[in-house]
Design a protein around this motif. Structure first.
Motif, PDB file in Angstrom:
ATOM      1  N   PRO A   1       0.006  -0.901   0.229  1.00 20.29           N
ATOM      2  CA  PRO A   1      -0.113   0.334  -0.494  1.00 20.29           C
ATOM      3  C   PRO A   1       1.326   1.065   0.080  1.00 20.29           C
ATOM      4  O   PRO A   1       2.150   1.780   0.592  1.00 20.29           O
ATOM      5  N   ALA A   2       0.894   2.119  -1.308  1.00 23.62           N
ATOM      6  CA  ALA A   2       1.597   3.314  -1.012  1.00 23.62           C
ATOM      7  C   ALA A   2       1.223   4.690  -2.271  1.00 23.62           C
ATOM      8  O   ALA A   2       0.469   3.990  -2.201  1.00 23.62           O
ATOM      9  N   GLY A   3       1.390   5.826  -1.773  1.00 19.94           N
ATOM     10  CA  GLY A   3       0.440   6.542  -2.944  1.00 19.94           C
ATOM     11  C   GLY A   3       1.773   7.531  -2.405  1.00 19.94           C
ATOM     12  O   GLY A   3       2.766   7.794  -1.000  1.00 19.94           O
ATOM     13  N   HIS A   4       1.970   8.705  -2.299  1.00 21.64           N
ATOM     14  CA  HIS A   4       1.753  10.438  -2.865  1.00 21.64           C
ATOM     15  C   HIS A   4       1.439  10.803  -1.580  1.00 21.64           C
ATOM     16  O   HIS A   4       0.128  11.062  -1.546  1.00 21.64           O
ATOM     17  N   LEU A   5       2.976  11.355  -0.852  1.00 21.31           N
ATOM     18  CA  LEU A   5       2.453  12.817   0.494  1.00 21.31           C
ATOM     19  C   LEU A   5       1.503  13.834  -1.153  1.00 21.31           C
ATOM     20  O   LEU A   5       1.667  14.044  -1.158  1.00 21.31           O
ATOM     21  N   GLU A   6       0.684  13.673   0.127  1.00 20.62           N
ATOM     22  CA  GLU A   6      -0.749  14.784   0.109  1.00 20.62           C
ATOM     23  C   GLU A   6      -0.263  16.621   0.773  1.00 20.62           C
ATOM     24  O   GLU A   6       0.111  16.317   1.888  1.00 20.62           O
ATOM     25  N   ALA A   7      -0.712  17.379  -0.229  1.00 24.76           N
ATOM     26  CA  ALA A   7      -0.655  19.081   0.656  1.00 24.76           C
ATOM     27  C   ALA A   7      -1.202  19.089   2.335  1.00 24.76           C
ATOM     28  O   ALA A   7      -2.365  17.932   2.015  1.00 24.76           O
ATOM     29  N   ASN A   8      -0.689  19.447   3.053  1.00 21.68           N
ATOM     30  CA  ASN A   8      -1.061  19.439   4.774  1.00 21.68           C
ATOM     31  C   ASN A   8      -1.445  18.942   5.302  1.00 21.68           C
ATOM     32  O   ASN A   8      -2.479  18.071   5.852  1.00 21.68           O
ATOM     33  N   GLU A   9      -0.817  17.299   4.632  1.00 21.31           N
ATOM     34  CA  GLU A   9      -0.275  15.515   5.153  1.00 21.31           C
ATOM     35  C   GLU A   9       1.299  15.476   6.462  1.00 21.31           C
ATOM     36  O   GLU A   9       2.029  16.038   5.612  1.00 21.31           O
ATOM     37  N   SER A  10       1.423  15.198   7.550  1.00 21.44           N
ATOM     38  CA  SER A  10       2.377  14.200   7.383  1.00 21.44           C
ATOM     39  C   SER A  10       2.256  12.677   6.408  1.00 21.44           C
ATOM     40  O   SER A  10       1.403  12.280   6.281  1.00 21.44           O
ATOM     41  N   LEU A  11       3.821  12.245   6.858  1.00 18.27           N
ATOM     42  CA  LEU A  11       4.004  11.125   5.860  1.00 18.27           C
ATOM     43  C   LEU A  11       3.460   9.828   7.160  1.00 18.27           C
ATOM     44  O   LEU A  11       2.656   9.331   6.465  1.00 18.27           O
ATOM     45  N   LEU A  12       3.394  10.094   7.902  1.00 17.88           N
ATOM     46  CA  LEU A  12       2.704   9.039   9.060  1.00 17.88           C
ATOM     47  C   LEU A  12       1.018   9.403   8.751  1.00 17.88           C
ATOM     48  O   LEU A  12       0.329   8.482   8.330  1.00 17.88           O
ATOM     49  N   GLN A  13       0.515  10.287   8.326  1.00 16.21           N
ATOM     50  CA  GLN A  13      -1.375  10.949   7.879  1.00 16.21           C
ATOM     51  C   GLN A  13      -1.058   9.952   6.306  1.00 16.21           C
ATOM     52  O   GLN A  13      -1.919   9.489   6.217  1.00 16.21           O
ATOM     53  N   ALA A  14      -0.733  10.379   5.655  1.00 14.25           N
ATOM     54  CA  ALA A  14      -0.245   9.560   4.118  1.00 14.25           C
ATOM     55  C   ALA A  14       0.278   8.288   4.649  1.00 14.25           C
ATOM     56  O   ALA A  14      -0.702   7.760   3.569  1.00 14.25           O
ATOM     57  N   ALA A  15       0.476   7.758   5.155  1.00  8.28           N
ATOM     58  CA  ALA A  15       0.639   6.574   5.204  1.00  8.28           C
ATOM     59  C   ALA A  15      -0.657   5.318   5.785  1.00  8.28           C
ATOM     60  O   ALA A  15      -1.233   4.567   5.031  1.00  8.28           O
ATOM     61  N   VAL A  16      -1.511   5.908   6.442  1.00 11.26           N
ATOM     62  CA  VAL A  16      -2.335   5.511   7.003  1.00 11.26           C
ATOM     63  C   VAL A  16      -3.475   5.509   6.068  1.00 11.26           C
ATOM     64  O   VAL A  16      -4.166   4.885   5.837  1.00 11.26           O
ATOM     65  N   ARG A  17      -3.490   7.116   5.493  1.00  7.78           N
ATOM     66  CA  ARG A  17      -4.654   7.185   4.244  1.00  7.78           C
ATOM     67  C   ARG A  17      -4.196   5.850   3.592  1.00  7.78           C
ATOM     68  O   ARG A  17      -5.308   5.568   2.941  1.00  7.78           O
ATOM     69  N   GLU A  18      -2.830   6.331   2.620  1.00  9.83           N
ATOM     70  CA  GLU A  18      -2.970   5.602   1.845  1.00  9.83           C
ATOM     71  C   GLU A  18      -3.481   4.112   1.604  1.00  9.83           C
ATOM     72  O   GLU A  18      -3.930   3.635   0.745  1.00  9.83           O
TER      73      GLU A  18
END
Length: 155
Positions: A35-52
């Motif tokens: 499960p992987a993807g790009h960091l989006e504006a206004n989110e942390s790396l940790l938030q991005a990992a959980v979201r993706e």
């Protein structure tokens, strides 16, 4: 044009020797990836990992560690990616959630089953991240700093 790396996140989710992978379409063929993807504006790396992870697999996860930071230039397009890979534990499957476009579905595979499907890896990082995880690479989540948080005061 200015050169710019793309910042991505990936998550290693293990449960009883099986790893949560994503089967997805890329360049017209089915490939396997974390499960992987790009960091989006206004989110942390940790938030991005959980979201993706949730968007691509339907799994809610809890991040437990950083397993590595990887720099990779894709031969298919020449784009350089900086991948921050996290370890996580599965919390809850949400099969009712729609998955991202291009996602065929989540797949739980052992490392040996993944090796048997080597021709379908999205990149060599799929195995490299799992192998680093299996070798015990674990760094505290505090390694990732959010610029919005104040630095701790010296003791």
């Amino acid at each position: 044009m200015r050169w710019q790396p793309h910042i991505t996140v990936a998550t290693i989710v293990e449960d009883q020797g099986r790893f949560l992978l994503v089967e997805e379409e890329s360049a017209g063929k089915a490939v396997l990836n974390q499960p992987a993807g790009h960091l989006e504006a206004n989110e942390s790396l940790l938030q991005a990992a959980v979201r993706e992870t949730l968007e691509e697999t339907g799994w809610e996860v809890e991040l437990t560690a950083v397993t590595g930071i990887y720099l990779y230039t894709a031969p298919s397009n020449g784009v350089t990616y900086q991948r921050v890979c996290f370890a996580a534990r599965p919390l809850k499957h949400r099969p009712e959630l729609p998955l991202d476009a291009g996602i065929i579905g989540p797949r739980w595979l052992t490392r040996d089953e993944l090796e048997a499907r080597k021709g379908s890896w999205r990149s060599h990082l799929v195995a490299r991240c799992i192998d680093d995880y299996l070798s015990g690479e674990r760094f505290p989540l505090a390694l990732i700093r959010d610029s919005e948080l104040p630095a701790p005061s010296p003791a």
